[in-house]
Scaffold this motif. Structure first.
Motif, mmCIF file in Angstrom:
data_model
loop_
_atom_site.group_PDB
_atom_site.id
_atom_site.type_symbol
_atom_site.label_atom_id
_atom_site.label_comp_id
_atom_site.label_asym_id
_atom_site.label_seq_id
_atom_site.Cartn_x
_atom_site.Cartn_y
_atom_site.Cartn_z
ATOM 1 N N GLN A 143 2.940 9.831 0.352
ATOM 2 C CA GLN A 143 3.850 9.262 -0.647
ATOM 3 C C GLN A 143 2.994 9.527 -2.009
ATOM 4 O O GLN A 143 3.512 10.007 -2.947
ATOM 5 C CB GLN A 143 4.123 7.812 -0.637
ATOM 6 C CG GLN A 143 5.083 7.504 0.552
ATOM 7 C CD GLN A 143 6.296 8.456 0.274
ATOM 8 O OE1 GLN A 143 6.915 8.431 -0.669
ATOM 9 N NE2 GLN A 143 6.778 8.780 1.337
ATOM 10 N N TYR A 144 1.545 9.401 -2.050
ATOM 11 C CA TYR A 144 0.879 9.573 -3.296
ATOM 12 C C TYR A 144 0.916 10.937 -3.470
ATOM 13 O O TYR A 144 0.964 11.470 -4.670
ATOM 14 C CB TYR A 144 -0.663 9.006 -3.016
ATOM 15 C CG TYR A 144 -1.624 9.162 -4.208
ATOM 16 C CD1 TYR A 144 -1.349 8.488 -5.299
ATOM 17 C CD2 TYR A 144 -2.724 10.426 -4.074
ATOM 18 C CE1 TYR A 144 -2.344 8.857 -6.491
ATOM 19 C CE2 TYR A 144 -3.434 10.224 -5.008
ATOM 20 C CZ TYR A 144 -3.398 9.796 -6.300
ATOM 21 O OH TYR A 144 -4.128 9.893 -7.473
ATOM 22 N N GLU B 220 1.728 15.036 8.520
ATOM 23 C CA GLU B 220 2.092 14.823 7.234
ATOM 24 C C GLU B 220 2.098 15.947 6.310
ATOM 25 O O GLU B 220 2.953 16.225 5.474
ATOM 26 C CB GLU B 220 0.935 13.953 6.565
ATOM 27 C CG GLU B 220 1.059 12.442 6.970
ATOM 28 C CD GLU B 220 -0.217 11.655 6.663
ATOM 29 O OE1 GLU B 220 0.008 10.437 6.447
ATOM 30 O OE2 GLU B 220 -1.471 12.106 6.525
ATOM 31 N N SER C 119 0.793 -1.051 -0.049
ATOM 32 C CA SER C 119 0.069 0.058 0.019
ATOM 33 C C SER C 119 0.921 1.254 -0.069
ATOM 34 O O SER C 119 2.123 1.137 0.220
ATOM 35 C CB SER C 119 -0.879 0.035 1.040
ATOM 36 O OG SER C 119 -0.231 0.307 2.292
ATOM 37 N N SER D 46 1.011 5.361 0.952
ATOM 38 C CA SER D 46 0.381 6.450 2.046
ATOM 39 C C SER D 46 -0.158 7.561 1.167
ATOM 40 O O SER D 46 0.337 7.941 0.091
ATOM 41 C CB SER D 46 1.333 6.900 3.231
ATOM 42 O OG SER D 46 2.237 7.618 2.443
ATOM 43 N N TYR D 47 -1.196 8.172 1.730
ATOM 44 C CA TYR D 47 -1.453 9.369 1.021
ATOM 45 C C TYR D 47 -0.327 10.557 0.929
ATOM 46 O O TYR D 47 -0.263 11.121 -0.157
ATOM 47 C CB TYR D 47 -2.565 10.065 1.807
ATOM 48 C CG TYR D 47 -3.924 9.737 1.806
ATOM 49 C CD1 TYR D 47 -4.372 9.543 0.592
ATOM 50 C CD2 TYR D 47 -4.418 9.139 3.035
ATOM 51 C CE1 TYR D 47 -5.836 8.958 0.370
ATOM 52 C CE2 TYR D 47 -6.014 8.338 2.882
ATOM 53 C CZ TYR D 47 -6.462 8.335 1.470
ATOM 54 O OH TYR D 47 -7.780 7.785 1.210
#
Length: 87
Positions: free
Chosen positions: A7-8, A38, A2, A4-5
């Motif tokens: 990294q995306y 983040e 998966s 993470s938001y």
């Protein structure tokens, strides 16, 4: 595996950095989705990755984001505690 938001968000911002208006739009979306810690990490990464001409966009978005949080009283996802369900 998966992703993470965070990294995306980094991936998307790299892809749209050719157009400053599109970068601003996507940066605002990132601010809505990410948690407080983040957002801080994304800000540091952006400052290290993108040229100085992007800093005024990031500053404007961040100022608007933090002001809107204070005036609307909306908590950030990081500060919201999920209630425990008594079993």
């Amino acid at each position: 595996m998966s992703i993470s938001y965070l990294q995306y968000s980094k991936f998307i911002l790299l892809k749209v950095s050719f157009d400053m208006a599109l970068f601003e739009k996507e940066f605002k979306k990132c601010l809505r989705v990410l948690l407080t810690h983040e957002i801080r990490e994304l800000k540091r990464w952006c400052r290290a990755t993108f040229p100085k001409k992007f800093r005024h966009i990031m500053g404007r978005c961040l100022r608007y984001f933090w002001r809107s949080r204070k005036t609307t009283g909306l908590p950030n996802a990081a500060s919201v505690e999920t209630p425990l369900v008594a079993g």
